[in-house]
Structure formats: C-alpha cells, structure tokens
Design an enzyme around this catalytic site. Structure first.
Site, mmCIF file in Angstrom:
data_model
loop_
_atom_site.group_PDB
_atom_site.id
_atom_site.type_symbol
_atom_site.label_atom_id
_atom_site.label_comp_id
_atom_site.label_asym_id
_atom_site.label_seq_id
_atom_site.Cartn_x
_atom_site.Cartn_y
_atom_site.Cartn_z
ATOM 1 N N HIS A 1 72.676 93.294 41.318
ATOM 2 C CA HIS A 1 72.599 92.037 40.574
ATOM 3 C C HIS A 1 72.683 92.257 39.066
ATOM 4 O O HIS A 1 72.257 91.418 38.294
ATOM 5 C CB HIS A 1 71.337 91.259 40.962
ATOM 6 C CG HIS A 1 71.400 90.711 42.360
ATOM 7 N ND1 HIS A 1 70.325 90.131 42.985
ATOM 8 C CD2 HIS A 1 72.426 90.670 43.251
ATOM 9 C CE1 HIS A 1 70.686 89.758 44.215
ATOM 10 N NE2 HIS A 1 71.938 90.076 44.400
ATOM 11 N N ARG B 1 79.316 92.851 46.962
ATOM 12 C CA ARG B 1 78.513 91.954 47.799
ATOM 13 C C ARG B 1 79.083 91.861 49.220
ATOM 14 O O ARG B 1 78.333 91.803 50.201
ATOM 15 C CB ARG B 1 78.478 90.569 47.146
ATOM 16 C CG ARG B 1 77.571 89.583 47.845
ATOM 17 C CD ARG B 1 77.360 88.343 46.977
ATOM 18 N NE ARG B 1 76.463 87.397 47.605
ATOM 19 C CZ ARG B 1 76.771 86.138 47.880
ATOM 20 N NH1 ARG B 1 77.973 85.669 47.581
ATOM 21 N NH2 ARG B 1 75.885 85.341 48.445
HETATM 22 C C1 HEM Z 1 67.667 91.823 48.167
HETATM 23 C C2 HEM Z 1 68.144 90.754 48.729
HETATM 24 C C3 HEM Z 1 69.307 89.984 48.146
HETATM 25 C C4 HEM Z 1 69.357 88.651 47.963
HETATM 26 C C5 HEM Z 1 68.267 87.655 48.315
HETATM 27 C C6 HEM Z 1 70.630 88.354 47.361
HETATM 28 C C7 HEM Z 1 71.068 87.091 47.032
HETATM 29 C C8 HEM Z 1 72.204 86.819 46.300
HETATM 30 C C9 HEM Z 1 72.610 85.501 45.891
HETATM 31 C C10 HEM Z 1 71.907 84.203 46.230
HETATM 32 C C11 HEM Z 1 73.729 85.640 45.126
HETATM 33 C C12 HEM Z 1 74.503 84.546 44.426
HETATM 34 C C13 HEM Z 1 75.487 83.877 45.335
HETATM 35 C C14 HEM Z 1 76.046 82.653 44.654
HETATM 36 O O1 HEM Z 1 75.322 81.667 44.566
HETATM 37 O O2 HEM Z 1 77.193 82.688 44.188
HETATM 38 C C15 HEM Z 1 74.029 87.044 45.060
HETATM 39 C C16 HEM Z 1 75.083 87.583 44.372
HETATM 40 C C17 HEM Z 1 75.410 88.926 44.385
HETATM 41 N N1 HEM Z 1 74.794 89.897 45.136
HETATM 42 FE FE1 HEM Z 1 73.039 89.723 46.116
HETATM 43 N N2 HEM Z 1 71.325 89.519 47.194
HETATM 44 C C18 HEM Z 1 70.562 90.545 47.665
HETATM 45 C C19 HEM Z 1 70.923 91.870 47.734
HETATM 46 C C20 HEM Z 1 72.151 92.360 47.335
HETATM 47 C C21 HEM Z 1 72.656 93.663 47.648
HETATM 48 C C22 HEM Z 1 71.947 94.691 48.527
HETATM 49 C C23 HEM Z 1 73.876 93.767 47.052
HETATM 50 C C24 HEM Z 1 74.850 94.900 47.086
HETATM 51 C C25 HEM Z 1 74.505 96.170 47.124
HETATM 52 C C26 HEM Z 1 74.110 92.532 46.347
HETATM 53 C C27 HEM Z 1 75.195 92.267 45.547
HETATM 54 C C28 HEM Z 1 75.444 91.072 44.931
HETATM 55 C C29 HEM Z 1 76.509 90.879 43.957
HETATM 56 C C30 HEM Z 1 77.420 91.950 43.394
HETATM 57 C C31 HEM Z 1 76.497 89.518 43.624
HETATM 58 C C32 HEM Z 1 77.477 88.787 42.690
HETATM 59 C C33 HEM Z 1 78.651 88.313 43.529
HETATM 60 C C34 HEM Z 1 79.773 87.618 42.783
HETATM 61 O O3 HEM Z 1 79.759 87.573 41.561
HETATM 62 O O4 HEM Z 1 80.690 87.128 43.458
HETATM 63 N N3 HEM Z 1 73.056 91.691 46.585
HETATM 64 N N4 HEM Z 1 73.088 87.740 45.788
#
Ligand code: HEM
Ligand SMILES: *[C@@H]1O[C@H](CO)[C@@H](O)[C@H](O)[C@H]1NC(C)=O
Ligand SMILES: *[C@@H]1O[C@H](CO)[C@@H](O)[C@H](O)[C@H]1NC(C)=O
Ligand SMILES: *[C@@H]1O[C@H](CO)[C@@H](O)[C@H](O)[C@H]1NC(C)=O
Length: 332
Positions: free
Chosen positions: A203, A59
């Site tokens: 995700h 992320r």
């Molecule tokens: C398409 C639009 C995207 C939205 C709206 C979005 C939104 C989010 C949100 C709200 C979270 C949770 C944060 C929290 O409350 O702790 C999250 C987690 C995460 N996102 Fe996205 N995301 C998007 C795209 C991506 C992309 C492109 C990647 C990487 C290539 C990604 C990788 C991750 C990962 C790995 C997590 C988990 C992080 C953790 O466990 O610490 N996301 N995302």
C-alpha cells in the site's frame, strides 16, 4: 533473475521448504527459455506508461492467490491459478473478476493479455496464465521499487477452471478488518503475522476508491486518521460514494509511485487510508514490526520479496484438473 542457481536452491531449501513443492525455479528454462524475459519486458513498458498499472498487477497477484478454487467435487485445488482472469461466460456468469473486491477496481488485465500473446508467439501452449500473473506482480514490484525489490520466483502453476464470485468476499480481507481478522485471513492461507505486516507495505503504491475508506474520513465520530489527511480526503471524496460517483486517491501521498517502506512511516503518522492499515498499530507486536520496517531501508524490500514468493505458492496442491490456457480469459 540474476540469482546464482546455488543461492536459489539454498533459499528454497532453507526458507521456503514447505512452499517449494510442485514449483521450480527456472521452470521454463527448457520449455520456454524467454518466458520470464518477455513478461518482464511487457510489464516494464506498461509501468513506464502508467505506474498505476504496476500497482494493479501487484494487487492482482495477491487476489489470485487468496481466492481458492474448488473443482466439481468441492475439492480445494489451486490458490494462485489464474482464476481471477476468467471473463464471465454463459456457463459461468459470475467469476471472481466480478466480485466486489475486484470489480471495478482491479486493473492490469490487458497487460496479462499482452504478455500471454507474446509468450504464446514464442512458445505456444507452454506458459500458464497463473505463472504470468505471479511473474508480472514480481516484475511490477521490481520496476516500482526501482530495482530494490528483486527476486527469483519459481514457476509451474497451472490454470484452474473454476472461478466463483462468492469466494472473493469469503477470502479477501476487506479494508474494514481489525487486526484479529487480518491475522486470521492470512493464517488461513498459511501466512504469518509478519508476512501480513510485510505484504501490507504494497500500500505504498497505487490508489483507492473513496468507498474503501469513507467510514474513516467523516467527522462524527472522527477516526484516528491524521486530521489534515482526513480533511484533504473529504475535499476529494463525496460523503456517500456510489458506484457511479466514487473517485480515487493515491495510497501514499509522499511517494505514490514508489514501492518502498514509506508505508510504515505513513502508518506511524496515521496517514493511511484503511482501518486495516491503521490496525497494524493496535497490538504491541505488530506495532514493533511496523517500526522495524519503517526504520531500516533495504530490509523491508528483502522481506517483501520473500513474502511474495511465499504468497505465490499458496494452495498449489495438485496438478490434477489444471491446464495451460490458450487465452487467459477463457478456460480451454
Ligand atoms: C492486509 C489486507 C489488505 C486489505 C484489507 C487490502 C485492501 C485494499 C483496498 C480496499 C484497496 C483499494 C481498492 C480500491 O478501492 O480501488 C487496495 C489496493 C491495493 N492493494 Fe491491498 N489490501 C490488503 C493487502 C494487500 C496485499 C497483501 C497486497 C499485495 C502484496 C496489496 C496490494 C495492493 C495494491 C498494490 C493496491 C493498489 C491497487 C491499484 O492502484 O490499482 N494489498 N487494497
Ligand atoms: C477434484 O480433484 C480431486 C483431487 O485432485 C480429484 O481426485 C477429483 O477427481 C476431482 N473431481 C472432479 C470432478 O474433477
Ligand atoms: C460459492 O458458490 C458455490 C456454488 O454456487 C458453492 O459450492 C460454494 O460453497 C460457495 N462458496 C462460498 C464460500 O460460499
Ligand atoms: C475484531 O472483529 C471481530 C468481529 O467483529 C470481533 O469479534 C473482535 O473482537 C475484534 N477484535 C478486536 C481486537 O477488536
């Protein structure tokens, strides 16, 4: 990493011509030969101890690239520039790190610090924090996918000196976005609809705070989330999460620590957390991409690798005003 040089150049020329400018495969092969191996070893250790940190690093690579930096004359400079790593200072009390999409949820900063310390020991002043962030995201993807997501990544990014909290909300898509808005936010970074759908597959690992999806688990009006998942989440989450009462849940209950195409089966089964995840089914074109990614094992992994390389080249425009930071948390 194991790619033969010819294949690397071919992929650069054929697939990514537009994005290879300024970046080079094996960028550190002369100036710091062990750089990529050191980062991989540090990330491997961290992910073995806590797979969630690996999710955080994937992320982080995304968040660093999507938030642009401007220099003092408001000229756009770097996307993937290590600006997400900068700590608040008296001169810049509100850096990106404190923006709502990053604070308090973004994690893995200590791993970047460890990798930087080890790389500095081997070759002082050579390897940028911006490259370490992208290598770390690549390596976390490798370990969490059990080696199935494996790709060479060009280096040569420099570290920016500008980092602004207000630009995080301007460029990072929130979980409430609909399909039109998601497509627009990726398009603004030169990424296609397919890239957006493919990268959303991240995700399939990591977690989310309840506040990121609490609008989808209430009963009036109900969202289209699988009612059993919604009920399970209601048991875990307060009705109105606050900063001090905001528990986390896993994104992919089927295989929370494996980076794989299970995400797309979750989208089809309406077992995803965010409006932005569910939105992928709201057009015929993206729904077909979801079905395609859900079906074919191995293919999504290759597409994800390619899209990560493309994302890691977002807005790498100029070397002017860049530096190799000594400490990833502070400008030199
Ligand atoms: C398409 C639009 C995207 C939205 C709206 C979005 C939104 C989010 C949100 C709200 C979270 C949770 C944060 C929290 O409350 O702790 C999250 C987690 C995460 N996102 Fe996205 N995301 C998007 C795209 C991506 C992309 C492109 C990647 C990487 C290539 C990604 C990788 C991750 C990962 C790995 C997590 C988990 C992080 C953790 O466990 O610490 N996301 N995302
Ligand atoms: C901002 O960046 C542009 C393009 O690299 C450069 O020409 C200009 O001098 C920079 N301005 C400052 C104040 O650094
Ligand atoms: C963020 O703030 C800086 C200076 O405080 C300003 O120059 C810039 O335009 C702002 N960016 C956005 C997206 O509002
Ligand atoms: C998405 O949201 C924007 C802004 O609220 C709105 O203008 C647009 O019509 C929405 N698109 C769809 C497909 O719902």
């Amino acid at each position: 990493m194991a790619h033969p040089r010819a294949a690397i150049w071919l992929s650069c020329v054929l697939l990514l011509a537009a994005t290879c400018q300024g970046l080079k495969y094996g960028y550190y092969s002369r100036s710091c030969p062990p750089a990529e191996y050191i980062v991989r070893a540090v990330v491997g250790n961290a992910v073995r101890q806590n797979p969630g940190i690996g999710a955080g690093l994937i992320r982080m690579a995304f968040h660093d690239c999507f938030v642009q930096a401007r220099n003092l004359s408001s000229v756009l400079l770097f996307g993937c520039d290590g600006s997400v790593l900068l700590d608040p200072t008296p001169a810049n009390p509100r850096p990106e790190k404190l923006g709502p999409p990053n604070f308090p949820s973004l994690r893995g900063f200590e791993v970047i610090d460890m990798a930087k310390a080890a790389v500095e020991k081997a070759c002082p002043g050579k390897v940028s924090c911006a490259d370490i962030v992208q290598f770390a995201g690549r390596d976390a993807s490798f370990f969490l996918s059990r080696g199935r997501v494996s790709y060479a990544l060009p280096g040569g990014r420099l570290d920016g000196r500008v980092s602004l909290e207000n630009e995080t909300l301007a460029f990072l898509p929130p979980p409430s976005f609909n399909l039109t808005q998601l497509i627009g936010s990726f398009k603004a970074k030169g990424l296609s609809v397919d890239d957006m759908v493919v990268l959303s597959g991240a995700h399939s690992v990591g977690r989310s705070h309840c506040s990121s999806f609490s609008d989808r688990i209430g009963t009036a009006p109900p969202s289209n989330m699988d009612p059993r998942l919604a009920a399970a989440l209601r048991r875990r989450c307060p009705a109105n999460p606050t900063f001090s009462n905001d528990p986390t849940v896993v994104q992919d209950a089927a295989s929370p620590n494996v980076l794989d195409n299970q995400y797309y089966r979750n989208v089809l089964g309406r077992r995803v957390l965010f409006t932005s995840d569910a939105a992928l089914l709201t057009s015929r074109r993206t729904a077909a991409m979801v079905r395609d990614n859900a079906r074919r094992s191995g293919r999504w992994e290759r597409k994800f690798a390619r899209a990560m390389v493309k994302m890691a080249a977002v807005e790498i425009k100029t070397r002017a005003n860049g530096e190799v930071r000594r400490n990833c948390r502070l400008v030199n």
